[in-house]
Design a protein around this motif. Structure first.
Motif, PDB file in Angstrom:
ATOM      1  N   THR A   5       2.277  -6.861   0.515  1.00  0.00           N
ATOM      2  CA  THR A   5       3.571  -7.293   0.019  1.00  0.00           C
ATOM      3  C   THR A   5       3.683  -8.812   0.127  1.00  0.00           C
ATOM      4  O   THR A   5       3.460  -9.373   1.195  1.00  0.00           O
ATOM      5  N   LEU A   6       4.031  -9.447  -0.991  1.00  0.00           N
ATOM      6  CA  LEU A   6       4.212 -10.895  -0.990  1.00  0.00           C
ATOM      7  C   LEU A   6       5.604 -11.214  -0.478  1.00  0.00           C
ATOM      8  O   LEU A   6       6.566 -10.503  -0.750  1.00  0.00           O
ATOM      9  N   TYR A  33      -4.232   1.487  -1.107  1.00  0.00           N
ATOM     10  CA  TYR A  33      -3.569   0.613  -2.069  1.00  0.00           C
ATOM     11  C   TYR A  33      -2.778  -0.490  -1.361  1.00  0.00           C
ATOM     12  O   TYR A  33      -2.849  -1.656  -1.740  1.00  0.00           O
ATOM     13  N   ALA A  34      -2.008  -0.139  -0.347  1.00  0.00           N
ATOM     14  CA  ALA A  34      -1.184  -1.108   0.362  1.00  0.00           C
ATOM     15  C   ALA A  34      -2.039  -2.165   1.066  1.00  0.00           C
ATOM     16  O   ALA A  34      -1.635  -3.325   1.158  1.00  0.00           O
ATOM     17  N   LYS A  35      -3.200  -1.778   1.550  1.00  0.00           N
ATOM     18  CA  LYS A  35      -4.083  -2.736   2.207  1.00  0.00           C
ATOM     19  C   LYS A  35      -4.658  -3.727   1.197  1.00  0.00           C
ATOM     20  O   LYS A  35      -4.783  -4.913   1.489  1.00  0.00           O
TER      21      LYS A  35
END
Length: 151
Positions: free
Chosen positions: A80-81, A74-76
């Motif tokens: 994070t903007l 999910y994180a990939k």
């Protein structure tokens, strides 16, 4: 093995709090997911107090691995903007800027000090005092081209 047969649900919750607090001091989103898995196992043990310790450990291990893998995927896919995407990419901020060479650019390379930092400069041979535009970054070197004179 005797001690493992007497595991209470709140042991898992204390372990979960410990793992989550470890995440505060060593962020990496690993201990967090293991802490959540431990809390879930504690909840299951609360609901099913006769659960064997082997099942508890197995559920904890599976939930930990699955949750960490799912989080990483999910994180990939959803990075994070940030309002400063080039924060740790110092050279990216220099692309597009112009500078006057303090040393000649010979054999395709030189060094220049920009904002107190010494950078490798790559480009065609140019004399000292030439105006150049930084066009890109190649590793730790700034790639430059001669600045075109305004018409």
């Amino acid at each position: 093995m005797f001690i493992l047969t007497q595991i209470e649900f709140w042991y898992w919750w204390v372990f979960a709090l410990f793992l989550i607090s470890v995440e505060v001091f060593a962020p990496g989103a690993v201990a967090l997911w293991m802490g959540i898995a431990a809390a879930i196992v504690g909840g299951l043990l609360y609901l099913f107090p006769d659960m064997a310790w082997e099942h508890q450990i197995l559920i904890f291990a599976v939930l930990s691995v699955v949750s960490i893998v799912v989080w990483r995927i999910y994180a990939k896919k959803h990075p994070t903007l940030t309002d400063r995407p080039g924060l740790n990419k110092r050279g990216q901020d220099l692309v597009g800027q112009t500078l006057t060479l303090k040393k000649p650019l010979t054999q395709g390379g030189s060094r220049e000090t920009i904002d107190g930092v010494i950078w490798k400069i790559k480009g065609g041979d140019l004399p000292e005092g030439s105006k150049v535009r930084i066009t890109s970054i190649e590793g730790t070197a700034l790639i430059v081209e001669p600045e075109e004179a305004p018409l």
